[in-house]
Scaffold this motif. Structure first.
Motif, PDB file in Angstrom:
ATOM      1  N   GLY A 115     -11.492  -8.053   2.204  1.00 13.65           N
ATOM      2  CA  GLY A 115     -10.750  -7.797   3.436  1.00 13.65           C
ATOM      3  C   GLY A 115     -11.635  -7.118   4.461  1.00 13.65           C
ATOM      4  N   GLY A 116     -11.118  -6.048   5.062  1.00 10.97           N
ATOM      5  CA  GLY A 116     -11.894  -5.314   6.055  1.00 10.97           C
ATOM      6  C   GLY A 116     -10.991  -4.722   7.114  1.00 10.97           C
ATOM      7  N   ALA A 120      -8.543  -7.064   9.468  1.00  9.05           N
ATOM      8  CA  ALA A 120      -7.633  -7.988   8.777  1.00  9.05           C
ATOM      9  C   ALA A 120      -6.297  -8.171   9.479  1.00  9.05           C
ATOM     10  CB  ALA A 120      -7.406  -7.528   7.344  1.00  9.05           C
ATOM     11  N   ALA A 121      -5.750  -7.097  10.053  1.00  8.60           N
ATOM     12  CA  ALA A 121      -4.406  -7.207  10.624  1.00  8.60           C
ATOM     13  C   ALA A 121      -4.394  -8.259  11.726  1.00  8.60           C
ATOM     14  CB  ALA A 121      -3.940  -5.856  11.170  1.00  8.60           C
ATOM     15  N   ILE A 155      -8.183 -12.229   6.298  1.00  9.44           N
ATOM     16  CA  ILE A 155      -9.183 -11.855   5.299  1.00  9.44           C
ATOM     17  C   ILE A 155     -10.018 -13.083   4.931  1.00  9.44           C
ATOM     18  CG2 ILE A 155      -7.811  -9.930   4.449  1.00  9.44           C
ATOM     19  CD1 ILE A 155      -6.844 -11.706   2.190  1.00  9.44           C
ATOM     20  N   LYS A 182     -10.134 -15.344   2.672  1.00 10.18           N
ATOM     21  CA  LYS A 182      -9.529 -16.640   2.354  1.00 10.18           C
ATOM     22  C   LYS A 182      -9.082 -17.397   3.604  1.00 10.18           C
ATOM     23  CE  LYS A 182      -4.721 -15.385   1.152  1.00 10.18           C
ATOM     24  NZ  LYS A 182      -3.905 -15.784   2.289  1.00 10.18           N
ATOM     25  N   THR A 237      -1.947  -1.414  -1.600  1.00  7.23           N
ATOM     26  CA  THR A 237      -1.407  -1.995  -0.366  1.00  7.23           C
ATOM     27  C   THR A 237       0.077  -2.242  -0.537  1.00  7.23           C
ATOM     28  OG1 THR A 237      -3.525  -3.100   0.031  1.00  7.23           O
ATOM     29  CG2 THR A 237      -1.627  -3.945   1.225  1.00  7.23           C
ATOM     30  N   HIS A 290      -5.598   1.439   6.747  1.00  8.27           N
ATOM     31  CA  HIS A 290      -5.232   0.393   7.704  1.00  8.27           C
ATOM     32  C   HIS A 290      -3.708   0.280   7.806  1.00  8.27           C
ATOM     33  CE1 HIS A 290      -9.354  -0.428   6.536  1.00  8.27           C
ATOM     34  NE2 HIS A 290      -8.999  -0.924   5.362  1.00  8.27           N
ATOM     35  N   GLY A 341      -2.115  -1.470   9.989  1.00 13.38           N
ATOM     36  CA  GLY A 341      -1.765  -2.820  10.431  1.00 13.38           C
ATOM     37  C   GLY A 341      -1.429  -3.726   9.266  1.00 13.38           C
ATOM     38  N   ASP A 342      -2.059  -3.500   8.118  1.00 18.01           N
ATOM     39  CA  ASP A 342      -1.800  -4.351   6.964  1.00 18.01           C
ATOM     40  C   ASP A 342      -1.350  -3.565   5.737  1.00 18.01           C
ATOM     41  OD1 ASP A 342      -4.193  -3.238   6.050  1.00 18.01           O
ATOM     42  OD2 ASP A 342      -5.371  -4.893   6.805  1.00 18.01           O
ATOM     43  N   ASN A 402      -2.657  -1.259   3.997  1.00 14.78           N
ATOM     44  CA  ASN A 402      -3.704  -0.998   2.997  1.00 14.78           C
ATOM     45  C   ASN A 402      -4.142   0.469   3.098  1.00 14.78           C
ATOM     46  OD1 ASN A 402      -7.113  -2.284   2.544  1.00 14.78           O
ATOM     47  ND2 ASN A 402      -5.734  -1.385   1.062  1.00 14.78           N
ATOM     48  N   GLY A 439      -5.655  -4.371  -2.665  1.00 11.96           N
ATOM     49  CA  GLY A 439      -5.652  -5.111  -1.407  1.00 11.96           C
ATOM     50  C   GLY A 439      -6.998  -5.736  -1.118  1.00 11.96           C
ATOM     51  N   GLU A 440      -8.058  -5.155  -1.682  1.00  7.62           N
ATOM     52  CA  GLU A 440      -9.398  -5.605  -1.307  1.00  7.62           C
ATOM     53  C   GLU A 440     -10.389  -5.673  -2.463  1.00  7.62           C
ATOM     54  OE1 GLU A 440     -10.358  -2.631   1.836  1.00  7.62           O
ATOM     55  OE2 GLU A 440      -9.823  -4.239   3.215  1.00  7.62           O
ATOM     56  N   THR A 485       2.372  -8.649   1.855  1.00  8.23           N
ATOM     57  CA  THR A 485       1.240  -7.903   2.419  1.00  8.23           C
ATOM     58  C   THR A 485       0.161  -8.901   2.817  1.00  8.23           C
ATOM     59  OG1 THR A 485       0.203  -7.710   0.238  1.00  8.23           O
ATOM     60  CG2 THR A 485       1.633  -5.907   0.920  1.00  8.23           C
ATOM     61  N   ILE A 486      -0.611  -8.569   3.856  1.00  5.72           N
ATOM     62  CA  ILE A 486      -1.701  -9.448   4.281  1.00  5.72           C
ATOM     63  C   ILE A 486      -2.781  -9.487   3.210  1.00  5.72           C
ATOM     64  CG2 ILE A 486      -3.564  -9.710   5.985  1.00  5.72           C
ATOM     65  CD1 ILE A 486      -1.613  -8.432   8.033  1.00  5.72           C
ATOM     66  N   LYS A 487      -3.018  -8.330   2.614  1.00  6.34           N
ATOM     67  CA  LYS A 487      -4.051  -8.223   1.585  1.00  6.34           C
ATOM     68  C   LYS A 487      -3.414  -8.131   0.205  1.00  6.34           C
ATOM     69  CE  LYS A 487      -7.253  -5.627   4.547  1.00  6.34           C
ATOM     70  NZ  LYS A 487      -7.672  -4.258   4.918  1.00  6.34           N
ATOM     71  N   ASP A 488      -3.844  -8.990  -0.710  1.00  6.65           N
ATOM     72  CA  ASP A 488      -3.380  -8.913  -2.095  1.00  6.65           C
ATOM     73  C   ASP A 488      -4.362  -9.692  -2.933  1.00  6.65           C
ATOM     74  OD1 ASP A 488      -2.085  -8.850  -4.537  1.00  6.65           O
ATOM     75  OD2 ASP A 488      -0.702 -10.484  -4.027  1.00  6.65           O
ATOM     76  N   VAL A 489      -5.174  -8.994  -3.717  1.00  5.39           N
ATOM     77  CA  VAL A 489      -6.188  -9.700  -4.490  1.00  5.39           C
ATOM     78  C   VAL A 489      -6.052  -9.437  -5.980  1.00  5.39           C
ATOM     79  CG1 VAL A 489      -7.808  -9.853  -2.587  1.00  5.39           C
ATOM     80  CG2 VAL A 489      -7.919  -7.876  -4.073  1.00  5.39           C
ATOM     81  N   ALA A 490      -4.807  -9.191  -6.417  1.00  6.36           N
ATOM     82  CA  ALA A 490      -4.578  -8.977  -7.840  1.00  6.36           C
ATOM     83  C   ALA A 490      -4.123 -10.281  -8.487  1.00  6.36           C
ATOM     84  CB  ALA A 490      -3.526  -7.888  -8.041  1.00  6.36           C
TER      85      ALA A 490
END
Lengths: 459, 459
Positions: free
Chosen positions: A149-150, A153-154, A158, A160, A343, A372, A374-375, A377, A415-416, B182-187
């Motif tokens: 992510g980073g 992201a919002a 990310i 993907k 997150t 963050h 915005g997302d 996280n 989240g990341e 969530t925007i971020k989800d890497v699980a």
């Protein structure tokens, strides 16, 4: 590892591309976790065909392979936990193959450093948004494998969201292509979509086609001080609902603010419940002003005091100071930081921070949070005395409760950073046995002999 | 189908939710293709638990299931090609469960009509961008299963870009959750990512969580006339490189322009190589004007004549007339239209149209083209006399060559419609045997007994 295997690899890709001496094995035993695992050999494939031959041989001889980018991961994804070989892409497979201006696409090998790509495309007026904190050293192959992510992201999504196509090698040596250099492609299963974030457990990525966008011409920073996290989150919600998506919308909680203030004496508001620091971007000053006007209104409506807009790069840097220095400042609360990248849905941030506060009280630890908004996280940091094993154990119990609270609020363990080895023990908190069984079936479909990065993700 | 199975289903979900009479079976034997296949029964599950029980039973008794939304697909995805039961979501599982304003998310059941969702969220100032041409009747479940595109894809992306999470039932009856709000989800593996576009072959989707964005406040239309397709494509490239991403950037080729002109006499430029019609959107008139200024400059630099900006809804409608009426107008070239939704990287559009021109000449057929330049998605129409079987055969040969040319240019067999039954015979043109084998392994991981929509996608 049997000597005949080493000999085979040296013959295949050249002795200079195979390390099996102790010094080098130690050099490849680490990542950004504290865990250490030595591989039996480190291989540097020269090209996709090498990768294919290596995987085929390893599959036949049941040799375990761990793909590795920069080894900067936080959860052990690149660690050879069960020995075998490291497949390292840093030496040869590190080229930007193409920047296609007309289709706004970059084609890269897995070993390309994130920031090298950012710089190369920005030199041509294009933009690759994913900016993990490790951007100066982490590789695109690693970013894709962990779905990095980073900060941006919002607004920009990310990793993907930028992967259009992959080339990859299956454990049986088969070279596959997945996806296309087109926005629309609905032929066949979305294989690229499942290789992303699979932590190197399904296939070895050998080429990545990334979407680029036009580089916004300018950006501007602003900051606001809030009486509580709830008030700050309401301001974020009002901003987004009004159609403004800031590039970054970062928060610090009261503990983090006070840590920075204690360390640097910058005149930060020590009684504030939270501060928000935001960046907007666009192609004209009017576009920035329009966004900041809406943000200011949303902030003031929600109890914000001291709203500031930066009018120069120095002022911008100044507003960002607290956030940039939060991570190092919070060490005033303890020598060891147990930090997690949990997150939750944006609106659940206040509830999460409340739960974290209660857990901190229960275990008598300090847990400053920032991250963050915005997302959703949050970088949550359980601070303990690293020299005290008892405190460390207490810290780990607190972390487990924080994970439980996160999942209960509809959030995710990561989240990341991914799951890797570090978070594997917590997978049962987030997934049912049926879901884990499905993961194992997918793994088996790609890798029936379980040679690719086994023992990761709790599978 | 054995009578005991029907009895089981009637007992399980109520006789009123099981159709097995001839009239109803005929009513569920079609979609938007010409193919017709009768199911043995049509079941209307009331909820996720019904879906789970039905799948479990069917899995035990090896009864084939075809999930169905509106049955408006163009490639046979919802056709029960091998009999068995239709699982229809239109009757009960058609509710918008939640519009979460704070997180800008909608939660829907699979049977919700796309436009119903668009209207519901727009009433609250939010926006669900994916707009397939079937938006008035197709369902979100079908949209997700086929990964539907639409006019707004170049700026806003396609269905998969909006799916945050799914609930689904595996063939063994297991209910799984994939993804998060969530925007971020890497699980864990990106299971939602591979269920999208899987054409109902991996799992039955029971709930969909969709990302929403703020609704842009206004839009404006413009049009330009170009001497050639190349010139038009250069103008598109210049526009995007300058940082403007129009919501739509549609083209008509010379044959399509002349068809509309012949039918409607609107004063269109009959000698033009192409026309481009574009929409921009934003939150203020300045934002629209800024974008249109850049577009006008890019157009004029590339030989555009007669650049027009609409200044009222009527003018906008007028500029869109040619594009909206292209599909019905081209029937002047033949009573039967063999249309395909091929897609190539944007920059390859001129080469694709040249190749199509040569194929048209070789087979002595007329092939007008129009579509989305922003994302390289061309609606290519091989026009033949539908009453002449010989012409139909020639047309199908021409289509096969067009597919080959598309794949050779790095394009895909389908940008929007999927593979289903119709394009299954062409999968070998686009995928290697190793890639097809991987698809079959993935299918088996989810559906070991092959009960879910078998015989689709050429698996």
């Amino acid at each position: 590892m049997e000597i005949k295997h080493i000999a085979y690899f040296k013959n295949l890709i050249g002795a200079e591309n195979v390390y099996d001496d102790k010094a080098h094995l130690i050099a490849y035993c680490y990542d950004a976790t504290r865990a250490r695992y030595e591989p039996d050999a480190v291989l540097f494939p020269r090209d996709e065909s090498d990768v294919s031959e290596i995987l085929k041989y390893c599959n036949e001889h049941r040799i375990i392979i761990t793909p590795r980018g920069a080894g900067s991961g936080f959860t052990g994804g690149a660690l050879p936990a069960n020995g075998g070989i490291i497949l390292a892409f840093e030496k040869h497979m590190n080229k930007i193959l193409e920047i296609d201006m007309e289709n706004m696409v970059a084609v890269v090998q897995p070993g390309v450093i994130n920031m090298a790509l950012q710089r190369a495309v920005e030199a041509r007026g294009l933009f690759y948004p994913p900016d993990p904190a490790s951007e100066e050293y982490s590789t695109i192959g690693g970013n894709v494998s962990e779905n990095a992510g980073g900060m941006r992201a919002a607004k920009y999504g990310i990793t993907k969201d930028y992967v259009m196509a992959l080339r990859a090698v299956l454990p049986n040596g088969e070279i596959i292509r997945a996806g296309k250099r087109t926005i629309k492609d609905v032929a066949g299963y979305n294989i690229a979509g499942i290789i992303i974030a699979s932590e190197g457990t399904l296939a070895c990525i050998t080429e990545i086609t990334l979407k680029l966008i036009a580089k916004p011409k300018m950006a501007q920073t602003a900051m606001g001080v809030f009486p509580s996290v709830e008030a700050a989150m309401n301001a974020v919600y009002k901003t987004m609902a009004a159609g403004v998506t800031p590039v970054a919308m970062e928060f610090l909680d009261n503990l983090s603010i006070n840590a920075v203030e204690k360390k640097f004496n910058k005149g930060l508001p020590k009684d504030a419940g939270a501060i928000l620091i935001t960046d907007v971007d666009g192609n004209s000053q009017e576009e920035l002003t329009q966004q900041l006007d809406i943000i200011e209104e949303a902030f003031l409506e929600n109890g914000c005091s001291g709203f500031k807009r930066a009018t120069s790069p120095e002022e911008s840097k100044n507003l960002w100071f607290a956030r940039r220095n939060a991570s190092q400042s919070i060490t005033i609360y303890g020598s060891k930081k147990l930090n997690e990248d949990i997150t939750v849905p944006r609106s659940k941030l206040p509830a999460l921070l409340k739960a974290i506060g209660e857990i901190a009280q229960k275990y008598n630890v300090t847990v400053p949070c920032f991250g963050h908004t915005g997302d959703g996280n949050v970088h949550t940091n359980v601070m303990v005395d690293g020299s005290d094993p008892k405190q460390l154990e207490i810290g780990h119990h607190a972390i487990e409760e924080i994970f439980k609270a996160t999942v209960a609020l509809g959030g995710t363990l990561s989240g990341e950073h991914g799951i890797g080895l570090s978070k594997a023990p917590f997978m049962h908190l987030a997934f049912s046995e049926g879901e884990m069984e499905l993961f194992r079936s997918v793994k088996k479909a790609f890798d029936p002999n379980n040679i690719l990065n086994p023992a990761k993700m709790g599978l």
